[in-house]
Motif scaffolding. Sequence first.
Motif, short mmCIF file in Angstrom:
data_model
loop_
_atom_site.label_atom_id
_atom_site.label_comp_id
_atom_site.label_asym_id
_atom_site.label_seq_id
_atom_site.Cartn_x
_atom_site.Cartn_y
_atom_site.Cartn_z
N THR A 148 -4.13 -13.67 11.49
CA THR A 148 -4.34 -15.03 11.99
C THR A 148 -3.03 -15.71 12.38
OG1 THR A 148 -6.28 -15.20 10.56
CG2 THR A 148 -5.40 -17.26 11.45
N GLU A 149 -2.02 -15.65 11.53
CA GLU A 149 -0.76 -16.33 11.82
C GLU A 149 -0.11 -15.76 13.08
OE1 GLU A 149 -1.56 -15.36 8.65
OE2 GLU A 149 -1.93 -17.39 7.89
N LYS A 150 -0.12 -14.44 13.22
CA LYS A 150 0.46 -13.81 14.41
C LYS A 150 -0.32 -14.21 15.65
CE LYS A 150 1.51 -9.34 16.51
NZ LYS A 150 1.44 -9.91 17.81
N ARG A 151 -1.62 -14.21 15.56
CA ARG A 151 -2.47 -14.56 16.71
C ARG A 151 -2.22 -16.01 17.13
NH1 ARG A 151 -6.67 -11.67 19.70
NH2 ARG A 151 -7.77 -13.32 20.74
N GLU A 152 -2.16 -16.92 16.15
CA GLU A 152 -1.91 -18.33 16.45
C GLU A 152 -0.52 -18.53 17.05
OE1 GLU A 152 -2.70 -20.21 12.70
OE2 GLU A 152 -4.87 -20.30 13.09
N ALA A 153 0.46 -17.79 16.56
CA ALA A 153 1.83 -17.89 17.12
C ALA A 153 1.84 -17.40 18.56
CB ALA A 153 2.81 -17.09 16.26
N ASP A 154 1.14 -16.30 18.84
CA ASP A 154 1.08 -15.78 20.21
C ASP A 154 0.39 -16.78 21.14
OD1 ASP A 154 2.30 -13.49 19.34
OD2 ASP A 154 0.48 -12.25 19.34
N GLU A 155 -0.70 -17.40 20.66
CA GLU A 155 -1.39 -18.40 21.48
C GLU A 155 -0.50 -19.61 21.73
OE1 GLU A 155 -5.02 -19.18 19.35
OE2 GLU A 155 -5.95 -17.29 20.00
N ARG A 156 0.27 -20.00 20.73
CA ARG A 156 1.18 -21.15 20.88
C ARG A 156 2.27 -20.84 21.91
NH1 ARG A 156 1.82 -26.26 21.23
NH2 ARG A 156 3.74 -27.06 20.37
N VAL A 157 2.82 -19.64 21.86
CA VAL A 157 3.85 -19.24 22.83
C VAL A 157 3.26 -19.22 24.24
CG1 VAL A 157 5.27 -17.29 23.59
CG2 VAL A 157 5.28 -17.98 21.19
N HIS A 159 0.77 -20.97 25.33
CA HIS A 159 0.54 -22.36 25.72
C HIS A 159 1.85 -23.03 26.13
CE1 HIS A 159 -1.41 -26.29 25.75
NE2 HIS A 159 -0.35 -26.75 25.11
#
Length: 185
Positions: A148-157, A159
């Motif tokens: 989850t944390e990696k996925r959210e970080a990738d989505e944030r980058v 964005h």
Amino acid sequence: AFLSFLTVQLARLITKRVIDQIELERERGLTAQLLKDFEANADDWLWETDAAFNLVHISDRLADAFGCARSHLQGENFLRLLDRHVAASSRPTLAKLREKIGAGEAFRDALLRIHLASGDRWWRLGGKPVVVGADVFSGYRGVGSDITEKREADERVAHLATHDALTNLPNRVAFQTRLEEAVVG
């Protein structure tokens, strides 16, 4: 002389078998210790099912991932458990996973969005069939991890690549992309 020769050969075979059995037990103990160390120190979790895909080995981390006690998961059908918690967007991935399992194939990097009481999580699952003896299927073993944390970080980058960090408005890259889509489409 023949009986003496036969006795010596039989004794050698028995001795070799006993030594092989001792070595096998030592290797099993070592494997069990390595798995225990992995479960204690890794972020991933291990799981194992029987031939009907009912959970038979549940690590503490798997129980923690589901947010319940190990005893609650014991004997649960792993696919039905995933089906109860999987998000609608991950249903196609779960269907592909069912196909692979139905065909007795190994799978890896199956990304599933899971709804839990603690919130939505992203899991990556992998597993392979366990075959014993003469091609007797006995279930699946696998590894899962919460990404989850990696996925959210990738989505944030992703964005931030198309939006201004201060105003959150689309930036020049987003404008260029939309302009190209409008011209082509």
